[in-house]
Design a protein around this motif. Structure first.
Motif, mmCIF file in Angstrom:
data_model
loop_
_atom_site.group_PDB
_atom_site.id
_atom_site.type_symbol
_atom_site.label_atom_id
_atom_site.label_comp_id
_atom_site.label_asym_id
_atom_site.label_seq_id
_atom_site.Cartn_x
_atom_site.Cartn_y
_atom_site.Cartn_z
ATOM 1 N N ALA A 91 0.687 -1.286 0.102
ATOM 2 C CA ALA A 91 0.003 0.010 -0.091
ATOM 3 C C ALA A 91 0.844 1.276 -0.035
ATOM 4 O O ALA A 91 0.337 2.243 -0.650
ATOM 5 N N THR A 92 2.049 1.101 0.421
ATOM 6 C CA THR A 92 2.972 2.366 0.683
ATOM 7 C C THR A 92 3.634 2.814 -0.784
ATOM 8 O O THR A 92 3.482 3.889 -1.049
ATOM 9 N N ASP A 93 3.956 1.699 -1.382
ATOM 10 C CA ASP A 93 4.125 2.006 -3.030
ATOM 11 C C ASP A 93 3.271 2.576 -3.787
ATOM 12 O O ASP A 93 3.442 3.337 -4.540
ATOM 13 N N LEU A 94 1.899 2.194 -3.571
ATOM 14 C CA LEU A 94 0.680 2.586 -4.093
ATOM 15 C C LEU A 94 0.658 4.121 -3.646
ATOM 16 O O LEU A 94 0.306 5.278 -4.704
ATOM 17 N N VAL A 95 0.652 4.310 -2.530
ATOM 18 C CA VAL A 95 0.418 5.854 -2.082
ATOM 19 C C VAL A 95 1.396 6.772 -2.492
ATOM 20 O O VAL A 95 1.297 8.125 -2.776
ATOM 21 N N LEU A 96 2.600 6.450 -2.511
ATOM 22 C CA LEU A 96 3.771 7.083 -3.193
ATOM 23 C C LEU A 96 3.636 7.381 -4.527
ATOM 24 O O LEU A 96 3.891 8.376 -5.054
ATOM 25 N N THR A 97 3.233 6.409 -5.297
ATOM 26 C CA THR A 97 2.749 6.626 -6.680
ATOM 27 C C THR A 97 1.725 7.542 -6.968
ATOM 28 O O THR A 97 1.781 8.329 -7.768
ATOM 29 N N ALA A 364 18.116 8.646 6.847
ATOM 30 C CA ALA A 364 17.145 7.973 7.645
ATOM 31 C C ALA A 364 15.980 7.321 6.745
ATOM 32 O O ALA A 364 15.893 7.924 5.571
ATOM 33 N N VAL A 365 15.415 5.990 7.101
ATOM 34 C CA VAL A 365 14.362 5.466 6.394
ATOM 35 C C VAL A 365 13.273 5.341 7.306
ATOM 36 O O VAL A 365 13.414 4.792 8.317
ATOM 37 N N LEU A 366 12.095 5.903 6.912
ATOM 38 C CA LEU A 366 11.050 5.690 8.052
ATOM 39 C C LEU A 366 9.721 5.496 7.143
ATOM 40 O O LEU A 366 9.740 5.858 6.092
ATOM 41 N N ASN A 383 16.524 11.999 3.898
ATOM 42 C CA ASN A 383 15.240 11.018 4.273
ATOM 43 C C ASN A 383 14.458 10.503 3.422
ATOM 44 O O ASN A 383 13.798 11.161 2.537
ATOM 45 N N TYR A 384 14.178 9.207 3.602
ATOM 46 C CA TYR A 384 13.245 8.256 2.598
ATOM 47 C C TYR A 384 12.365 7.886 3.471
ATOM 48 O O TYR A 384 12.127 7.087 4.325
ATOM 49 N N LEU A 385 10.842 8.058 2.503
ATOM 50 C CA LEU A 385 9.737 7.418 2.956
ATOM 51 C C LEU A 385 9.532 6.157 2.413
ATOM 52 O O LEU A 385 9.778 5.909 1.187
ATOM 53 N N ALA A 386 9.270 4.974 3.093
ATOM 54 C CA ALA A 386 9.187 3.780 2.686
ATOM 55 C C ALA A 386 8.105 2.855 3.379
ATOM 56 O O ALA A 386 7.863 3.187 4.516
ATOM 57 N N SER A 387 7.766 1.856 2.664
ATOM 58 C CA SER A 387 6.765 0.795 3.545
ATOM 59 C C SER A 387 7.551 0.110 4.942
ATOM 60 O O SER A 387 8.945 0.183 4.874
ATOM 61 N N PRO A 388 6.876 -0.175 6.081
ATOM 62 C CA PRO A 388 7.446 -0.922 7.075
ATOM 63 C C PRO A 388 8.503 -2.107 6.899
ATOM 64 O O PRO A 388 9.509 -2.200 7.367
ATOM 65 N N PRO A 389 7.925 -2.767 5.799
ATOM 66 C CA PRO A 389 8.957 -4.078 5.359
ATOM 67 C C PRO A 389 10.093 -3.421 4.773
ATOM 68 O O PRO A 389 11.176 -4.004 5.189
ATOM 69 N N LEU A 390 10.263 -2.158 4.197
ATOM 70 C CA LEU A 390 11.308 -1.806 3.364
ATOM 71 C C LEU A 390 12.233 -1.119 4.441
ATOM 72 O O LEU A 390 13.383 -0.983 4.282
#
Length: 730
Positions: A91-97, A364-366, A383-390
Motif C-alpha cells: 500500500a505504501t508503494d501505491l500511495v507514493l505513486t 533515515a528511512v521511515l 530522508n526516505y519514506l518507505a513501507s514498514p517492510p522496506l
C-alpha cells in the motif's frame, strides 16, 4: 466531550478504528459524519467514507467557539483505479505513486474522489493510507465512498451489526453507497486521472520531498545522482573525490565506519502505515526471515517502532512476530507521533560527531508521510519514506546505496550471501497471518478502556476555576499576547508601507521550515531563552512540546537548520540579513530589530509556500515577528488560511512571474497599495506593489471570501470571534 488521554495512539488511527460514526444518529435524525481536525492528516478518515480535512488550530478554535467555516467550492478530480496490486507491492508503494501523480496533476485546494473497478480489490487500510497523504499530494481530501469493503472494516473494528446495517441502509437510501456488483454510472468530474494498480512497483520517496518517488530498482543510481546533483531537492553537491569517503569512528569501544548514504535512523512510525495490518505484519515477516538467517542490524542504527494504536501490539503479539522485530531493535517506544514529526530523539554522540565533523550525508528511512529537510533529525540530510517492510530491509542493509536486485543485504549465519528476495514475504504469506491475527476482539478490548488513561494522567491536579491560572514561571505554557489591548472596534486594514524583506525563499518552503516541531538546537534563540530561565539542555524537549509558550515559538520561527534564504547568498541555516545595517543575524533577532525600529516586514517566496503540516504556529510565529504580508507564487491551502486567520496578507505573483523574473533582490523596501477601507477590498482582486527603487508589479490578493476579509479587518479570526461573542452578550 470525550477526551482520549495522551499515549493512547495517533488521533487519526483512533478515529478510523473507534471514533468515526460514518453516519450520525442524533435522536431520530440521521446525517453523514464529517470532521475537521487540527492536523493535516485528518484526511485519513476519508478512506472510511467520512468527509474530513485538516485546518489550522486558529480556525478550529474559532469553530469551537461557534464560528462557521467558509471555503470556496472546490473542483473535484476523479481518480479511476483499475486492476489489482501485484505480488510484493505494498500500500505504501501505491500511495507514493498516487502522491507523485496528483502533485504533478495539481490538486491544491481540490477534492479527489477515487472510483473504478479497482476499488473492489482495495482493502480499507490501503484506502486510509492513500487518504492520509492528501496533504502530500496537495488536495483538501482524497475521498473513498462507502462500499462493502467499508462495511467489512467497520465490523472488523468492533462496530455492532446493528450500527453497520443502519449505515448501509441510510447511505443506500440517499444514493451514497457504491455497490460494485451493479453497473456504475460514470460521474462528471472537473478533471480525470487513471491508474492501473498492476503497474504500481516497489518504490520509496526522497531524499527531501514526499512526491519525489524513486522506483526501488533505480534507487542506487538515483542516490549517486543526488550526490552529484547541485544543492536542491534532489542534490547534495558532494564532490566526486569525496563521494567514496569512509569515516572511521568508535562506537561503544568498538571500531565502526560511516559512508555517504549509510542509514543511522530506521523507524516504523506514523499513522500513514502503522494503521495498516498488511504492511505491519509484512515488516514482522521480513524480520522473522532475517533473524532465522542470522542477519543483524548495525548497533549504531537507531531503530524504533511506534504504532498508531494499541491494536497493533495485540496483533503483533498474537502472530508471534513481535519478538523478531525486537531482536532487530524495533522495540515499541510508544503510541504516537515520533520520527515522522521530528521526535526522533538523539542519535549516539559518536555517530553524530562522525557525521558532523566529516560532512557525511547520513540517511533515515521511515514509514512516515513527510521527509522535509530538517524535519526528521538534524543529522540526517537524506530522508526516505518507505513501507514498514522496506524500513526493516534498509536497516539490515545499513545503507541506501544498494541495488536490492543485484547486491546482498548481508551474510547468513552459515556464510551465504542473503539477498532481498530471500527475506521478502509473498502476499499470500501476509494475507494468512493477517487473517489469523487481526481480530475484532482486539479493537473492542483496546477501546473499551481507552479513556481510562494512566496514573500520571488521572492524577493531574485540576483547578475548579473556569478561568485558566497562568504560571509566570512556566516555560511550557505562557499567556499569549493576541488579546492584549483589544478594543471592541476593529482596527481595520494595516497599511504596509516601506516594509523590509525579512526572508527571501525559493519553492516548496514547508511549515517545517517556518515553524519546526522537532528538537531545539543548542545555539538557537529558543535555547538561549530556556537557559536564561534555568532549563538545562537535556530538558529542552521539542518545539512541538512547548507550543503553548509564544516566547519560545516566536524564537523558533524560521529556526530550521536547513533553511535556504536567498539573502544569505548560498549559506544554509536559520539566519537572515538585517538590510539597513547589513548584519547577519538570527531570524528572530533581525525581526526584533525591525520591530524596535518601527519597520514592517514582508516575505518573498516561490511556489507551494506553506506545504506540509497544518501547523498554526507557521502563521502565529511570523505574526509575532512583525510580518505583515507574504508574496509567493502559490500557497498550500491550510497555510494560506492560517495566514489570513492571523491577519497576514497572502499575495500571489501573477502567472509566469516571481521575484527572480521581476528582478527583486529582497533588499528593496515594499509598499502594498491595498485600500485602507476593508469594504473597498474584494476577494481575489489585483493590487499594485511598488519598491523604493522604482519597481512596480501586480499581485492577486488571496483573501478568497468575504468572511476572510472580515477576519482581516478585525486583525485576525480570533479577535473577530471574541468581538462577536462579546457583542452577542451585550
Amino acid at each position: 466531550m470525550l477526551v482520549v488521554p495522551p499515549g493512547s495512539g495517533i488521533v487519526h488511527q483512533v478515529n478510523l478504528e473507534y471514533l468515526a460514526r460514518v453516519v450520525f444518529n442524533n435522536g431520530e435524525i440521521l446525517y453523514p459524519d464529517s470532521v475537521v481536525g487540527t492536523d493535516s492528516h485528518t484526511t485519513m478518515i476519508d478512506g472510511l467514507g467520512v468527509a474530513g480535512w485538516g485546518v489550522g488550530g486558529i480556525e478550529a478554535e474559532a469553530a469551537m467557539l461557534g464560528q462557521p467555516m467558509s471555503m470556496v467550492l472546490p473542483g473535484v478530480v476523479g481518480f479511476k483505479l483499475s486492476g489489482k496490486l501485484r505480488n510484493g507491492v505494498t500500500a505504501t508503494d501505491l500511495v507514493l505513486t498516487v502522491t507523485q501523480m496528483l502533485r504533478k496533476h495539481g490538486v491544491v485546494g481540490k477534492f479527489v474522489e477515487f472510483y473504478g473497478e479497482g476499488m473492489a480489490q482495495l482493502p480499507l487500510a490501503d484506502r486510509a493510507t492513500i487518504a492520509n497523504m492528501s496533504p502530500e499530494y496537495g488536495a483538501t481530501m482524497g475521498f473513498f465512498p462507502v462500499d462493502h469493503v467499508t462495511l467489512q472494516y467497520l465490523k472488523l473494528t468492533g462496530r455492532s451489526d446493528e450500527k453497520v446495517a443502519m449505515i448501509e441502509s441510510y447511505l443506500r437510501a440517499n444514493k451514497m453507497f457504491v455497490d460494485h456488483s451493479q453497473d456504475q454510472v460514470e460521474r462528471v468530474y472537473s478533471s480525470y486521472l487513471e491508474l492501473n494498480l498492476e503497474e504500481v512497483e516497489p518504490c520509496i520517496s526522497g531524499p527531501k520531498r514526499p512526491h519525489d518517488r524513486v522506483p526501488l530498482k533505480d534507487m542506487k543510481a538515483d542516490w549517486h545522482s543526488c550526490l552529484d546533483g547541485k544543492l536542491g531537492f534532489k542534490g547534495f553537491a558532494i564532490p566526486k573525490e569525496s563521494q567514496k569517503k569512509i569515516v572511521d569512528f568508535t562506537f561503544k569501544n568498538d571500531p565502526a565506519q560511516l559512508r555517504h548514504g549509510d542509514v543511522v535512523i530506521a523507524a516504523i512510525t506514523s499513522c500513514t502505515n502503522t494503521s495498516n495490518p498488511s504492511v505491519m505484519l509484512g515488516a514482522a515477516l521480513v524480520a522473522k526471515k532475517a533473524c532465522e538467517l542470522g542477519l543483524e542490524v548495525k548497533p549504531w542504527i537507531k531503530t524504533s517502532l511506534a504504532p498508531g494504536s494499541g491494536v497493533v501490539t495485540k496483533y503483533l503479539e498474537k502472530s508471534g512476530l513481535q519478538k523478531y522485530l525486537n531482536q532487530l531493535g524495533f522495540h515499541i517506544v510508544g503510541y504516537g507521533c515520533t520520527t515522522c514529526i521530528g521526535n526522533s530523539g538523539d542519535i549516539e554522540e559518536s555517530v553524530a560527531s562522525a557525521i558532523s565533523q566529516h560532512d557525511i550525508v547520513a540517511a533515515a528511512v521511515l514509514s512516515g508521510n513527510r521527509n522535509f529537510e530538517g524535519r526528521v533529525h538534524p543529522y540526517t540530510r537524506a530522508n526516505y519514506l518507505a513501507s514498514p517492510p522496506l524500513v526493516v530491509a534498509y536497516a539490515l542493509a545499513g545503507t541506501v546505496d544498494i541495488d536490492f536486485d543485484k547486491e546482498p543485504i548481508g551474510t547468513s549465519k552459515d556464510g551465504k550471501k542473503v539477498y532481498f528476495k530471500d527475506i521478502w514475504p509473498t502476499n499470500e504469506e501476509i494475507a494468512d497471518v493477517v487473517q489469523t491475527s487481526v481480530l475484532p476482539d482486539m479493537f473492542k478490548a483496546t477501546y473499551e478502556s481507552i479513556t481510562t488513561g494512566n496514573p500520571m494522567w488521572t492524577q493531574l491536579p485540576v483547578s475548579p476555576s473556569t478561568l485558566y491560572t497562568w504560571d509566570p514561571l512556566s516555560t511550557y505554557i505562557h499567556e499569549p499576547p493576541y488579546f492584549k489591548n483589544i478594543t471592541m472596534s476593529p482596527p481595520g486594514p494595516h497599511p504596509v508601507k516601506e516594509a523590509y524583506c525579512l526572508l527571501s525563499f525559493g519553492d516548496s518552503i514547508t511549515t517545517d521550515h517556518i515553524s519546526p516541531a522537532g528538537s531545539i538546537h543548542k545555539d538557537s534563540p529558543a535555547a538561549a531563552y530556556l537557559m536564561e530561565r534555568g532549563v538545562e539542555r537535556k530538558d529542552f524537549n521539542s518545539y512541538g512540546s512547548r507550543r503553548g509558550n509564544d516566547e519560545i515559538m516566536a524564537r523558533g520561527t524560521f529556526a530550521n537548520i536547513r533553511l535556504v534564504n536567498k539573502l544569505l547568498k548560498g549559506e544554509v541555516g536559520p539566519k537572515t540579513v538585517h538590510i539597513p545595517s547589513g548584519e547577519k543575524l538570527s531570524v528572530f533577532d533581525a525581526a526584533m530589530k525591525y520591530k524596535s525600529d518601527g519597520h514592517d516586514t514582508i516575505i518573498l517566496a516561490g511556489a507551494e509556500y506553506g506545504s506540509g503540516s497544518s501547523r498554526d504556529w507557521a502563521a502565529k510565529g511570523p505574526m509575532l515577528l512583525g510580518v505583515k504580508a507574504v508574496i509567493a507564487k502559490s500557497f498550500e491551502r491550510i497555510h494560506r488560511s492560517n495566514l489570513v486567520g492571523m491577519g497576514i496578507i497572502p499575495l500571489c505573483f501573477k502567472s509566469g512571474e516571481d521575484a527572480d523574473s521581476l528582478g527583486l533582490t529582497g533588499e528593496e523596501r515594499f509598499t502594498i497599495h491595498l485600500p485602507t477601507n476593508a469594504g473597498d477590498i474584494k476577494p481575489g482582486q489585483d493590487v499594485a506593489v511598488t519598491t523604493d527603487n522604482g519597481k512596480a508589479f501586480t499581485c492577486t490578493v488571496r483573501f478568497d471570501t468575504e468572511v476572510e476579509l472580515a477576519y482581516y479587518n478585525h486583525g485576525g479570526i480570533l479577535p473577530f470571534v471574541i468581538r462577536n461573542l462579546i457583542g452577542s452578550t451585550q
